[in-house]
Design an enzyme around this catalytic site. Structure first.
Site, short mmCIF file in Angstrom:
data_model
loop_
_atom_site.label_atom_id
_atom_site.label_comp_id
_atom_site.label_asym_id
_atom_site.label_seq_id
_atom_site.Cartn_x
_atom_site.Cartn_y
_atom_site.Cartn_z
N ASP A 167 25.73 25.36 14.26
CA ASP A 167 25.70 23.94 14.55
C ASP A 167 25.82 23.08 13.28
O ASP A 167 25.38 21.94 13.26
CB ASP A 167 24.36 23.65 15.27
CG ASP A 167 24.32 22.25 15.87
OD1 ASP A 167 25.39 21.74 16.18
OD2 ASP A 167 23.22 21.71 15.99
N CYS A 172 32.43 26.89 37.84
CA CYS A 172 31.73 25.80 38.54
C CYS A 172 32.18 25.66 40.00
O CYS A 172 31.41 25.17 40.83
CB CYS A 172 31.98 24.47 37.84
SG CYS A 172 31.20 24.36 36.22
N CYS A 232 25.84 18.41 37.96
CA CYS A 232 25.53 17.83 36.64
C CYS A 232 26.15 16.44 36.50
O CYS A 232 25.55 15.54 35.92
CB CYS A 232 26.01 18.74 35.52
SG CYS A 232 27.74 19.20 35.66
N CYS A 264 23.52 12.93 36.20
CA CYS A 264 23.32 12.35 34.87
C CYS A 264 22.75 10.92 35.03
O CYS A 264 23.37 10.07 35.67
CB CYS A 264 24.65 12.31 34.12
SG CYS A 264 24.48 11.49 32.52
N CYS A 284 25.34 9.10 26.47
CA CYS A 284 24.54 10.32 26.64
C CYS A 284 23.15 10.13 26.02
O CYS A 284 23.01 9.68 24.89
CB CYS A 284 25.26 11.48 25.96
SG CYS A 284 24.30 13.00 25.90
N CYS A 294 17.91 15.47 26.00
CA CYS A 294 17.90 15.40 27.47
C CYS A 294 18.34 16.77 28.00
O CYS A 294 19.19 17.42 27.39
CB CYS A 294 18.87 14.31 27.94
SG CYS A 294 19.10 14.22 29.72
N CYS A 354 21.48 17.72 32.75
CA CYS A 354 22.70 18.38 33.23
C CYS A 354 22.61 19.90 33.14
O CYS A 354 23.44 20.60 33.72
CB CYS A 354 23.94 17.84 32.52
SG CYS A 354 24.02 18.24 30.76
N CYS A 380 21.69 22.69 36.92
CA CYS A 380 22.80 23.63 37.12
C CYS A 380 22.34 24.89 37.87
O CYS A 380 21.35 25.51 37.51
CB CYS A 380 23.38 24.02 35.76
SG CYS A 380 24.69 25.24 35.88
#
Ligand code: SF4
Length: 368
Positions: free
Chosen positions: A145, A207, A213, A217, A233, A260, A263, A267
């Site tokens: 990341d 999906c 999701c 949101c 977001c 957050c 989403c 799932c």
């Protein structure tokens, strides 16, 4: 439970190397591992790269300017490591189920995203990833990341799962609560036959007709399946945005203090296949670490904040960011019990905090 993604064929030296890398990754505590060939000479090595460029051009990365810097490196790992031939992708689960939803959604508490409940993942994963790179023994570049890497796209190409409509990497039997790390190496450590990866996102995606999701949101941040507008977001607004939170977004943010999970929590792959992480450092020490009381946070000075969140991802948002978010959550709570602490913050030396405290005071008073 450790779960290697690729069964090793130990009949050739190359697959012996692969089997040894898998074994070492499991020893180091990784839950997932996959290998993706780096075949393209230019920016076509990453299949999701054109979609990434389009996303940047539409401005959906908001103020995250670092994402737009030298984008070609994200599409072509050979601009980072000229001899790169394989992307080794690993995952560590942070699926920690330790805190009841009644606590997390209590409006008098500020909710922290699950990935930040415990130790800072950079501190936990980076040394392990370096050790794995050293084990491969060739020149390598490792990223968690932090570098110019499209981690989820590489994870998908390495067979670890698919990128869902919520833009997360979803493993078909483990869900999406994973930290991902990527090591580029100069060795060809993949199956001799070229991988056939469908070009279309739909073909890979598991999906189906689900849109949970997208419709769940709280801020309607998804422009369409697979396309997230970071400007809306909650993760962006509470972590990445350094300045004022737009007024129209504040009432939609509920009690989120940092990040957050909506989403992902919603799932079906997460709900059905949730498996507790074996990594103990990712678990919260107590429920207040996952959802601290707003009245406590609003009174924290800098030393208290730093001590409370030492060695955690929340330090990066600094006290000013966390208190800004706590003011918004307190305004949404709407309870007069928050007024004395908010009034006190009108004298804080951070102008950013004043402004959000003032907004919260007015919101609570308007509801009284
Ligand atoms: Fe895909 Fe449904 Fe999960 Fe969204 S909630 S990522 S649409 S399976």
């Amino acid at each position: 439970m450790n779960l290697p993604m690729l069964a090793a064929d130990t009949t050739t030296p190359k697959s012996t190397l692969k089997a040894n890398i898998i074994a070492r990754a499991l020893e180091l505590g990784f839950d997932l591992i996959g290998f993706a060939p780096i075949l393209g000479e230019k920016e076509d090595a990453v299949l999701r790269y054109p979609a990434f460029l389009k996303w940047l051009a539409q401005g959906y990365h908001a103020e995250m300017g670092y994402l737009a810097r030298e984008p070609s490196k994200r599409g072509n790992p050979r601009l980072v490591l000229p001899q790169a031939q394989t992307a080794i992708v690993v995952g560590v689960s942070y699926d920690t189920l330790a805190v009841p939803m009644t606590i997390l959604t209590d409006p008098s508490r500020g909710r922290i995203a699950r990935y930040a409940w415990g130790a800072d993942y950079h501190d936990v994963i980076t040394p392990r990833l370096r050790k794995l790179g050293e084990f491969v023994g060739r020149e390598s570049r490792a990223y968690v990341d932090t570098g110019p890497v499209l981690e989820r796209a590489w994870a998908e190409q390495a067979g670890l799962g698919f990128v869902g409509k919520n833009t997360c990497l979803i493993h078909r039997t483990r869900g999406s609560y994973f930290f991902l790390g990527v090591i580029f190496v100069g060795e060809a450590i993949y199956d001799p036959l070229p991988l056939t990866i469908p070009k279309s996102q739909k073909a890979l995606c598991g999906c189906g007709g689900c849109t949970r999701c997208l419709t769940s949101c709280p801020t309607q941040a998804f422009v369409s399946p697979y396309v997230l507008n970071a400007n809306r977001c909650i993760s962006y607004l509470t972590i990445e945005l350094k300045g004022t939170i737009p007024h129209e977004m504040r009432p939609l943010m509920g009690n989120w203090l940092f990040g957050c999970d909506v989403c992902q929590d919603i799932c079906p792959y997460v709900r059905r296949y949730s498996t507790p992480s074996a990594e103990k450092s990712f678990y919260p020490v107590d429920v207040d670490r996952a959802a601290p009381k707003l009245l406590d946070i609003l009174s924290w000075d800098r030393p208290t904040f730093n001590a409370r969140f030492k060695n955690t991802p929340l330090l990066r948002a600094k006290r000013r960011g966390i208190l800004r978010n706590a003011c918004v959550a307190a305004g949404n709570w709407g309870h007069p019990a928050a007024l004395p602490a908010l009034m006190q913050l009108l004298n804080d030396d951070e102008v950013l905090i004043h402004e959000h405290a003032q907004w919260a005071i007015e919101r609570i008073k308007s509801q009284e």
